[in-house]
Design a protein around this motif. Sequence first.
Motif, PDB file in Angstrom:
ATOM      1  N   LEU A   9       0.854  -1.184   0.000  1.00 18.75           N
ATOM      2  CA  LEU A   9       0.000   0.000   0.000  1.00 18.75           C
ATOM      3  C   LEU A   9       0.888   1.230   0.000  1.00 18.75           C
ATOM      4  O   LEU A   9       1.823   1.324   0.794  1.00 18.75           O
ATOM      5  CB  LEU A   9      -0.889   0.003   1.254  1.00 18.75           C
ATOM      6  N   ARG A  10       0.587   2.178  -0.874  1.00 15.37           N
ATOM      7  CA  ARG A  10       1.320   3.439  -0.904  1.00 15.37           C
ATOM      8  C   ARG A  10       0.579   4.434  -0.020  1.00 15.37           C
ATOM      9  O   ARG A  10      -0.638   4.521  -0.049  1.00 15.37           O
ATOM     10  CB  ARG A  10       1.398   3.984  -2.330  1.00 15.37           C
ATOM     11  N   VAL A  11       1.330   5.168   0.779  1.00 17.46           N
ATOM     12  CA  VAL A  11       0.760   6.227   1.610  1.00 17.46           C
ATOM     13  C   VAL A  11       1.476   7.535   1.298  1.00 17.46           C
ATOM     14  O   VAL A  11       2.658   7.538   0.931  1.00 17.46           O
ATOM     15  CB  VAL A  11       0.850   5.902   3.121  1.00 17.46           C
ATOM     16  N   PRO A  20      -3.981   6.956   2.732  1.00 22.59           N
ATOM     17  CA  PRO A  20      -3.672   5.846   1.829  1.00 22.59           C
ATOM     18  C   PRO A  20      -3.856   6.276   0.378  1.00 22.59           C
ATOM     19  O   PRO A  20      -4.756   7.054   0.063  1.00 22.59           O
ATOM     20  CB  PRO A  20      -4.689   4.778   2.215  1.00 22.59           C
ATOM     21  N   ASP A  21      -2.996   5.798  -0.482  1.00 17.76           N
ATOM     22  CA  ASP A  21      -3.080   6.065  -1.917  1.00 17.76           C
ATOM     23  C   ASP A  21      -3.294   4.712  -2.594  1.00 17.76           C
ATOM     24  O   ASP A  21      -2.375   4.121  -3.142  1.00 17.76           O
ATOM     25  CB  ASP A  21      -1.797   6.737  -2.402  1.00 17.76           C
ATOM     26  N   GLU A  22      -4.516   4.228  -2.541  1.00 16.02           N
ATOM     27  CA  GLU A  22      -4.818   2.871  -3.003  1.00 16.02           C
ATOM     28  C   GLU A  22      -4.495   2.661  -4.480  1.00 16.02           C
ATOM     29  O   GLU A  22      -4.113   1.568  -4.876  1.00 16.02           O
ATOM     30  CB  GLU A  22      -6.282   2.547  -2.749  1.00 16.02           C
ATOM     31  N   ARG A  23      -4.674   3.684  -5.306  1.00 17.75           N
ATOM     32  CA  ARG A  23      -4.400   3.540  -6.738  1.00 17.75           C
ATOM     33  C   ARG A  23      -2.962   3.913  -7.092  1.00 17.75           C
ATOM     34  O   ARG A  23      -2.555   3.793  -8.237  1.00 17.75           O
ATOM     35  CB  ARG A  23      -5.379   4.373  -7.542  1.00 17.75           C
ATOM     36  N   TRP A  32       5.829   2.969   0.888  1.00 15.10           N
ATOM     37  CA  TRP A  32       5.148   1.702   0.644  1.00 15.10           C
ATOM     38  C   TRP A  32       5.210   0.837   1.889  1.00 15.10           C
ATOM     39  O   TRP A  32       6.245   0.752   2.544  1.00 15.10           O
ATOM     40  CB  TRP A  32       5.814   0.981  -0.532  1.00 15.10           C
ATOM     41  N   PRO A  35      -0.146  -3.744   3.885  1.00 10.78           N
ATOM     42  CA  PRO A  35      -1.396  -3.259   4.474  1.00 10.78           C
ATOM     43  C   PRO A  35      -1.910  -4.169   5.590  1.00 10.78           C
ATOM     44  O   PRO A  35      -3.035  -4.651   5.561  1.00 10.78           O
ATOM     45  CB  PRO A  35      -2.353  -3.220   3.283  1.00 10.78           C
ATOM     46  N   TRP A  67      -9.124   4.100   8.100  1.00  8.92           N
ATOM     47  CA  TRP A  67      -9.124   3.418   6.802  1.00  8.92           C
ATOM     48  C   TRP A  67      -8.596   1.998   6.973  1.00  8.92           C
ATOM     49  O   TRP A  67      -9.158   1.053   6.419  1.00  8.92           O
ATOM     50  CB  TRP A  67      -8.268   4.176   5.791  1.00  8.92           C
ATOM     51  N   TYR A  71     -10.398  -1.379   5.973  1.00  2.00           N
ATOM     52  CA  TYR A  71      -9.740  -2.229   4.979  1.00  2.00           C
ATOM     53  C   TYR A  71      -9.652  -3.662   5.503  1.00  2.00           C
ATOM     54  O   TYR A  71      -9.935  -4.601   4.791  1.00  2.00           O
ATOM     55  CB  TYR A  71      -8.343  -1.690   4.671  1.00  2.00           C
ATOM     56  N   GLN A  74     -12.944  -5.347   5.123  1.00  4.25           N
ATOM     57  CA  GLN A  74     -13.241  -5.707   3.734  1.00  4.25           C
ATOM     58  C   GLN A  74     -12.490  -6.973   3.348  1.00  4.25           C
ATOM     59  O   GLN A  74     -13.035  -7.860   2.706  1.00  4.25           O
ATOM     60  CB  GLN A  74     -12.831  -4.578   2.776  1.00  4.25           C
TER      61      GLN A  74
END
Length: 79
Positions: A9-11, A20-23, A32, A35, A67, A71, A74
């Motif tokens: 996961l990028r933050v 969080p920068d999910e995309r 990085w 997660p 988040w 997450y 999910q």
Amino acid sequence: MRAPRAALLRVVVIDSELVPDERAVMPGRGAWVHPTPECIGTALTRRAFVRALRVPGPLDTQTFEKWLSSYGNQVNGSK
């Protein structure tokens, strides 16, 4: 521990807030991390995000932690 980019996961930091920068498309320096609560907890305890993102002061991690908990729900199939 190393992992492929797809497993991480990028933050980024926006106005002293860790998000969080999910995309993986947000501008700016990113860090990085796996997660998982364990890896993120360790990074927060060791102030790794502050160093990796080169920010001068403490980060607001409240939104990021919310988040992360959603997450985890999910991934585990909870609602």
